[in-house]
Design a protein around this motif. Structure first.
Motif, PDB file in Angstrom:
ATOM      1  N   MET A 142       1.708   6.858 -17.484  1.00 59.64           N
ATOM      2  CA  MET A 142       0.837   7.466 -16.469  1.00 59.64           C
ATOM      3  C   MET A 142       1.368   7.219 -15.063  1.00 59.64           C
ATOM      4  O   MET A 142       1.416   6.085 -14.587  1.00 59.64           O
ATOM      5  CB  MET A 142      -0.572   6.853 -16.612  1.00 59.64           C
ATOM      6  N   ASP A 143       1.844   8.296 -14.429  1.00 58.25           N
ATOM      7  CA  ASP A 143       2.210   8.188 -13.014  1.00 58.25           C
ATOM      8  C   ASP A 143       2.434   9.587 -12.445  1.00 58.25           C
ATOM      9  O   ASP A 143       2.343  10.560 -13.189  1.00 58.25           O
ATOM     10  CB  ASP A 143       3.466   7.320 -12.808  1.00 58.25           C
ATOM     11  N   MET A 144       2.688   9.660 -11.146  1.00 59.64           N
ATOM     12  CA  MET A 144       3.054  10.902 -10.472  1.00 59.64           C
ATOM     13  C   MET A 144       1.965  11.976 -10.640  1.00 59.64           C
ATOM     14  O   MET A 144       2.141  12.979 -11.324  1.00 59.64           O
ATOM     15  CB  MET A 144       4.402  11.419 -10.995  1.00 59.64           C
ATOM     16  N   CYS A 145       0.838  11.735  -9.970  1.00 59.32           N
ATOM     17  CA  CYS A 145      -0.352  12.543 -10.195  1.00 59.32           C
ATOM     18  C   CYS A 145      -0.620  13.552  -9.074  1.00 59.32           C
ATOM     19  O   CYS A 145      -0.192  13.349  -7.934  1.00 59.32           O
ATOM     20  CB  CYS A 145      -1.540  11.598 -10.272  1.00 59.32           C
ATOM     21  N   GLN A 147      11.934  -1.556 -14.269  1.00 61.09           N
ATOM     22  CA  GLN A 147      12.294  -0.487 -15.206  1.00 61.09           C
ATOM     23  C   GLN A 147      12.892   0.698 -14.440  1.00 61.09           C
ATOM     24  O   GLN A 147      13.650   1.490 -14.993  1.00 61.09           O
ATOM     25  CB  GLN A 147      11.053  -0.063 -16.014  1.00 61.09           C
ATOM     26  N   LEU A 148      12.559   0.800 -13.156  1.00 62.73           N
ATOM     27  CA  LEU A 148      13.060   1.924 -12.354  1.00 62.73           C
ATOM     28  C   LEU A 148      14.438   1.631 -11.741  1.00 62.73           C
ATOM     29  O   LEU A 148      14.907   2.376 -10.881  1.00 62.73           O
ATOM     30  CB  LEU A 148      12.047   2.307 -11.273  1.00 62.73           C
ATOM     31  N   ARG A 149      15.067   0.557 -12.159  1.00 63.67           N
ATOM     32  CA  ARG A 149      16.478   0.344 -11.775  1.00 63.67           C
ATOM     33  C   ARG A 149      17.307   1.401 -12.465  1.00 63.67           C
ATOM     34  O   ARG A 149      17.073   1.724 -13.632  1.00 63.67           O
ATOM     35  CB  ARG A 149      16.965  -1.011 -12.291  1.00 63.67           C
ATOM     36  N   VAL A 205       0.843  -1.203   0.000  1.00 65.54           N
ATOM     37  CA  VAL A 205       0.000   0.000   0.000  1.00 65.54           C
ATOM     38  C   VAL A 205       0.877   1.250   0.000  1.00 65.54           C
ATOM     39  O   VAL A 205       1.002   1.932   1.011  1.00 65.54           O
ATOM     40  CB  VAL A 205      -1.003   0.057   1.178  1.00 65.54           C
ATOM     41  N   HIS A 206       1.470   1.534  -1.157  1.00 64.02           N
ATOM     42  CA  HIS A 206       2.264   2.767  -1.286  1.00 64.02           C
ATOM     43  C   HIS A 206       1.345   3.981  -1.111  1.00 64.02           C
ATOM     44  O   HIS A 206       1.740   4.991  -0.549  1.00 64.02           O
ATOM     45  CB  HIS A 206       2.942   2.771  -2.652  1.00 64.02           C
ATOM     46  N   SER A 207       0.106   3.855  -1.594  1.00 57.89           N
ATOM     47  CA  SER A 207      -0.864   4.940  -1.411  1.00 57.89           C
ATOM     48  C   SER A 207      -2.262   4.336  -1.352  1.00 57.89           C
ATOM     49  O   SER A 207      -2.438   3.142  -1.624  1.00 57.89           O
ATOM     50  CB  SER A 207      -0.782   5.941  -2.565  1.00 57.89           C
TER      51      SER A 207
HETATM   52  C1  LIG Z   1       8.602   7.207 -10.446  1.00 57.32           C
HETATM   53  C2  LIG Z   1       7.483   6.261 -10.277  1.00 57.32           C
HETATM   54  C3  LIG Z   1       6.999   5.905  -8.981  1.00 57.32           C
HETATM   55  C4  LIG Z   1       7.321   6.521  -7.841  1.00 57.32           C
HETATM   56  C5  LIG Z   1       6.833   6.105  -6.554  1.00 57.32           C
HETATM   57  O1  LIG Z   1       6.742   6.881  -5.608  1.00 57.32           O
HETATM   58  C6  LIG Z   1       6.886   5.699 -11.316  1.00 57.32           C
HETATM   59  C7  LIG Z   1       7.265   5.967 -12.647  1.00 57.32           C
HETATM   60  C8  LIG Z   1       6.666   5.372 -13.693  1.00 57.32           C
HETATM   61  O2  LIG Z   1       5.502   4.817 -13.632  1.00 57.32           O
END
Ligand SMILES: CC(/C=C/C=O)=C\C=C/O
Ligand SMILES: CC1=C[C@H](O/C=C(C)\C=C\C2=C(C)CCCC2(C)C)OC1=O
Ligand SMILES: [Fe+2]
Length: 560
Positions: free
Chosen positions: A444-447, A396-398, A295-297
């Motif tokens: 789609m992210d970081m909203c 992918q976030l490596r 549960v990150h959010s």
């Molecule tokens: C940067 C990110 C997630 C951050 C978490 O806090 C996601 C990027 C791509 O979806």
């Protein structure tokens, strides 16, 4: 331009802090109850033995191993390059016009230092926190950044190595006994990081707190000097080690989720401004799987808290490993299914738990209640940045992947996932895209939203989308859920961070305000950007004297 440069980040600062003091204070403040500790201890010990049996010593990395992620000098985008100095502050030259009503400080947190000495970290989320500020007043802009002085950061600088368990990095052990000793420190949480590198929130009482996934990584900072003032000590005895990195914070309350790894479920808790004591609203038991979902959010409506149960679940076994798995501390359990639970904020009762299609999200955007003509709530809509139930975004976030871009279109598709949760007792909820994902390049992210619409029916959201080919979200996008359209901003080769909406005081339209973002440029530079919330056109930008690394989440501290 006034500017102050401080010592190089790898300078030899000696901290008075000792591991011993730290251990003791963690035991005092963050321990489980003795009974829980014993149960958790036995579970961990068994798992440690299992891992020790099936994993070879080199996989356990008992022997110090060489750098895992060499940095390719041709792929040195400033977004993924450690910040060069601990601290800076200065006034920026503004091109365009900053509205005179914009008075206050935008703060942005994020991992900004991804190496210690010559050891390079693996994952975006491992970096030591860098806090950035943009102070707007009278059309002028003072910017600055400062490293957050977590115990993890100070210990790493002092000892020239990682000393606490980060998102994917684990301190290297000299021998097997040291590894086993470290496992015992997991029980108290004393080996977990307090590197508050994810978000920053302003509490109703004015205190500003930087956060991450660990509860001990809640650090109070001064929004003007960016100085780390100390740990935010939760004064209750709820215990546990982790929480949601994104609490819901308003002037009236702080709501968060505490996952329970022992008896899979979540505590929904609330803290009043001016206090450090979280009180339990209620508890949700998981409907499937061996552990709670990450549960990150989570989202809230006016009367309900929505507790997501993702099939991407915490995994105690992976927590114990010294070498990361492709899913880090998590495991994907599609057979355990996905659920959304709805808790009434006033009574703490779970009013429904519905099964939903499998999903993967870091970030919920917002949620609201739908009513029938008699004003009865019939369903809940909850929106999130959804990765098509594909966990590959985590890998992918490596940093290795982020630092390598040769033009291939490798960013996995994402969409605005809209859940519909019926409140009529039906067992299933729906998940569909809120608009055609091609509107925002299937990234789609970081909203963010207009905070006045938190928990209410809303029309607009701001996020990062994609202009393909790309390997990371590279546009700023304004989403219109009524027209089902998006407006996109793009600067070739640039990496924009989360667009943050600030409403104009007195505004009556939802999108009347500005959107702030910090841009890391392909030439190594960087700038602060202001877009009009309605037209999504640029109204001002101000170049920074140096490029900033990518950052995550922000908050607004209005000038009193
Ligand atoms: C940067 C990110 C997630 C951050 C978490 O806090 C996601 C990027 C791509 O979806
Ligand atoms: C962003 C961002 C940072 C971050 O995580 C940081 C840590 C230290 C996470 C640790 C853990 C989990 C993610 C799962 C459970 C164990 C624990 C080690 C606390 O996550 C982000 O998204
Ligand atoms: Fe986040």
């Amino acid at each position: 331009m006034d500017s102050l440069w401080f010592s190089d980040i790898c300078g030899h600062h000696v901290s008075p802090f000792t591991m011993l003091d730290f251990d003791q204070s963690c035991h005092r403040k963050h321990g489980f109850s003795l009974e829980n500790k014993l149960v958790f201890g036995r579970k961990l010990y068994k798992q440690a033995l299992t891992i020790a049996r099936v994993v070879s010593p080199s996989q356990l990395a008992i022997v110090p191993s060489p750098d895992k992620e060499p940095v390719d000098p041709d792929q040195n985008h400033v977004a993924w390059t450690s910040v060069k100095q601990e601290r800076w502050e200065g006034e920026l030259v503004v091109q365009g016009e900053i509205p005179l009503w914009l008075k206050g400080t935008y703060l942005r947190n994020g991992p900004g230092l991804w190496h210690i000495e010559d050891y390079n970290f693996r994952h975006l989320f491992d970096g030591y926190a860098t806090l950035v500020k943009l102070h707007f007043e009278d059309g002028r802009l003072i910017a600055g950044h400062r490293q957050i002085e977590s115990e993890a950061y100070k210990a790493a600088k002092k000892n020239k190595k990682i000393c606490f368990r980060e998102f994917s990095e684990v301190p290297k052990h000299e021998n097997f006994m040291a590894y086993v000793g470290d496992l015992s420190k997991l029980l108290s949480g004393s080996s977990l990081t307090d590197n508050a590198n994810t978000g920053v929130v302003k509490l109703g009482d004015g205190r500003v707190v930087c956060l991450t996934e660990t509860q001990k990584g809640s650090l109070v900072i001064d929004p003007n000097s960016l100085e780390t003032l100390g740990r935010f000590e939760y004064s209750d005895s709820l215990g546990g080690l982790i929480h949601s990195a994104h609490p819901i914070v308003t002037d009236a309350e702080f709501l968060t989720l505490l996952p329970d790894l022992l008896k899979p479920g979540y505590l929904v808790v609330r803290m009043e401004p001016g206090t450090n004591e979280r009180k339990v609203i209620g508890r949700v038991n998981c409907s499937g799987g061996p552990a709670p979902g990450w549960v990150h959010s989570f989202p809230v409506t006016q009367h309900y808290v929505v507790v997501p149960e993702m099939p991407l679940r915490y995994c105690a076994q992976n927590l114990l490993r010294a070498e990361p798995t492709p899913l880090y501390k998590f495991q994907w359990h599609p057979q355990s299914k996905a659920f959304l639970h709805v808790m009434c904020k006033a009574s703490g009762k779970v009013v429904t738990s519905v099964e939903v299609p499998l999903f993967v999200t870091f970030h919920f955007i917002n949620a609201y209640e739908e009513e029938d003509e008699d004003g009865r709530v019939t369903s809940i809509i909850a929106d999130c940045c959804e990765h098509h139930a594909d966990t590959s975004i985590l890998d992918q976030l490596r940093l290795k992947n982020l630092r390598f871009f040769k033009g291939e279109d490798v960013l996995p598709d994402a969409r605005v996932g809209r859940f519909k949760i019926p409140l009529d007792g039906s067992r299933n909820g729906k998940l569909e895209a809120a608009l055609d994902a091609d509107e925002h390049g299937r990234g789609m992210d970081m909203c963010s939203i207009n905070p006045a619409y938190l928990g209410k029916k809303y029309r607009y959201a701001y996020a990062c989308g994609a202009q393909r080919p790309c390997h990371f979200p590279n546009t700023l996008t304004k989403l219109d859920f009524v027209e089902k359209k998006a407006k996109n901003w793009y600067d070739e080769g640039a990496v924009p961070s989360e667009p943050f909406f600030v409403a104009r005081p007195g505004a009556t339209e939802e999108d009347d305000g500005v959107v702030i973002s910090l841009i890391s440029e392909k030439n190594g530079g960087g700038y602060a950007l202001l877009l009009d919330g309605s037209t999504f056109k640029e109204i001002a930008r101000a170049k920074l004297p140096y490029g900033l690394p990518y950052g995550l989440h922000g908050c607004w501290v209005p000038k009193k």
